[in-house]
Design an enzyme around this catalytic site. Sequence first.
Site, PDB file in Angstrom:
ATOM      1  N   ASP A  36      62.397 -41.529  16.160  1.00 42.86           N
ATOM      2  CA  ASP A  36      61.173 -41.371  15.403  1.00 42.86           C
ATOM      3  C   ASP A  36      59.805 -40.926  16.234  1.00 42.86           C
ATOM      4  O   ASP A  36      59.585 -41.567  16.904  1.00 42.86           O
ATOM      5  CB  ASP A  36      60.976 -42.935  14.898  1.00 42.86           C
ATOM      6  N   CYS A  76      57.154 -39.832   8.411  1.00 43.85           N
ATOM      7  CA  CYS A  76      58.787 -40.621   8.331  1.00 43.85           C
ATOM      8  C   CYS A  76      59.296 -40.297   7.126  1.00 43.85           C
ATOM      9  O   CYS A  76      60.326 -39.866   6.839  1.00 43.85           O
ATOM     10  CB  CYS A  76      58.472 -41.969   8.681  1.00 43.85           C
ATOM     11  N   ARG A  80      62.595 -38.270   5.900  1.00 37.93           N
ATOM     12  CA  ARG A  80      63.716 -38.965   5.648  1.00 37.93           C
ATOM     13  C   ARG A  80      64.468 -38.694   4.342  1.00 37.93           C
ATOM     14  O   ARG A  80      65.691 -38.765   4.370  1.00 37.93           O
ATOM     15  CB  ARG A  80      63.733 -40.414   6.090  1.00 37.93           C
ATOM     16  N   LYS A 133      65.996 -47.878  11.144  1.00 36.18           N
ATOM     17  CA  LYS A 133      64.729 -47.779  10.336  1.00 36.18           C
ATOM     18  C   LYS A 133      65.292 -46.890   8.894  1.00 36.18           C
ATOM     19  O   LYS A 133      65.623 -46.095   9.132  1.00 36.18           O
ATOM     20  CB  LYS A 133      63.623 -47.052  10.963  1.00 36.18           C
ATOM     21  N   HIS A 135      62.865 -46.818   5.644  1.00 33.57           N
ATOM     22  CA  HIS A 135      61.414 -46.370   5.349  1.00 33.57           C
ATOM     23  C   HIS A 135      61.366 -45.374   3.941  1.00 33.57           C
ATOM     24  O   HIS A 135      60.670 -44.316   3.840  1.00 33.57           O
ATOM     25  CB  HIS A 135      60.975 -45.331   6.440  1.00 33.57           C
ATOM     26  N   SER A 158      57.782 -48.835   9.205  1.00 34.59           N
ATOM     27  CA  SER A 158      57.656 -48.483  10.568  1.00 34.59           C
ATOM     28  C   SER A 158      57.299 -49.675  11.347  1.00 34.59           C
ATOM     29  O   SER A 158      56.812 -50.874  10.874  1.00 34.59           O
ATOM     30  CB  SER A 158      56.464 -47.451  10.636  1.00 34.59           C
ATOM     31  N   HIS A 230      58.539 -44.432  18.248  1.00 39.61           N
ATOM     32  CA  HIS A 230      57.255 -44.641  17.234  1.00 39.61           C
ATOM     33  C   HIS A 230      56.538 -45.808  17.878  1.00 39.61           C
ATOM     34  O   HIS A 230      56.968 -46.528  18.275  1.00 39.61           O
ATOM     35  CB  HIS A 230      57.811 -45.158  15.927  1.00 39.61           C
TER      36      HIS A 230
HETATM   37 MG    MG Z   1      58.122 -40.674  12.278  1.00 42.88          MG
END
Ligand code: MG
Length: 459
Positions: A36, A76, A80, A133, A135, A158, A230
């Site tokens: 990330d 993000c 994704r 993650k 998201h 996040s 991140h």
């Molecule tokens: Mg990111």
Amino acid sequence: MNGRLVPTLMLAAATLAPPTPGPARRPPNLILVVADDLGWGDLACYGHPTIRTPHLDRMAGEGQRWTSFYAGAPYCTPSRAGLLTGRLPVRSGMASEVRTVLYADSKGGLPASEVTIAELLKGRGYATALVGKWHLGHLPAYLPPRHGFDLYFGIPYSNDMDANPDSPPTRIEHPKSEYFDVPLLRGSQVVERPAQQATLTRRYVEESIRLIQANRDRPFFLYLAHTMPHVPLFAGEGFAGRSPRGPYGDVVEEIDWGMGRLFQTLAELGLDRRTLVVFTSDNGPWRGQRALGGSAGPLRDGKGTTFEGGVRVPAIFWWPGTVAPGVVREMGSFFDVLPTLAALAGAPLPPGRVLDGYDLSPVLRGAGPSPRRTYFYYRSAALQAVREGRFKLHFFTRPDGNDEPPRPVDPPWLFDLDQDPGEQYDLAADRPEIVAALRRLADQHRRGVQRGEDQVAKR
Ligand code: MG
């Protein structure tokens, strides 16, 4: 040309394989590892001078290291969405003019009508897992178990979200898990809150190894989406305080350790020659975080921008005996991952929808050039730039390294990315014919995009 026919014939054979194939016919295991906010320049094998990544360097040496591979977006959530669906996030409503990503108060998520890589592979008999993650929507209707993942262990958004209102303003620089009320989920259940962040990378790796061991006799798809690097940066025991690069280097070196553990597990189980491993990042470095953010190397700017540093990311493909080792300088992107994995698995592409990706498997096998000649750069739901071949035209941009909204660039800027990968020298006045051709390409693209209902703005 003959070389390019070979993979097609092999895929046809794989598609006709019986539902319970023997070991020789078994489709490959697929492991997709996504860091990330890791920048293009943050691995030793991409030129970083002080971050130590011996396992990723070895992966790159034995596999393919791509130098012109693009994330799905400079943030993000839309990136994704593009990765898992093979579609521009504006089509699924996962890119918005109102908000850049989903937050803890968001009400939207990836629509059920979208088909993810996990759903596609599940239909082909794969065990599927997301460790890390997500998201793409944290409400029950949008969680990974509703999008084809048998197993889910990770955080839903996040690691800097849900900040405790009583936490100090220096919570990013001097973080504690208690400052961020981020839940850790198993399936759809919260199992820990706040997630103890310094142990996340290690626990993700251990969970991934258990998944590989449990599925040693059947094909599996593991999507390992690390929370780091991140911000806030949390390194585990044995890594915190060790890297010359500081806290950012600590977390990247721990991710690299995790790659070594995965490779070791595959070798121990005899799965290393029947497993594709991909390593990449969801967007460029967060430059506003100064030394707590990463580096795009020679590329301009970072996360949140459509300069190369925002979307061009590390990408390494490894599969001994199948992926032809080398450096690939042609284009690839997140949108190509779904068609590529589908081809390798012998899974049919999802019907009744526009896909924005290409099957890169011939390139992986060393049997032909990349079919990708263009990339369309979106920030939020707006097309800001377009690349065809070596040339890139910017219609919108913002000053380097800050968070101001983008402004139109008129006349647009033209860069030759082969000669000027840092996007420093505007050629528009010298090459009007290329400006005109890229304008036409962008106009044609805009006319062809049907936008989905904005999911990211819902709150
Ligand atoms: Mg990111």
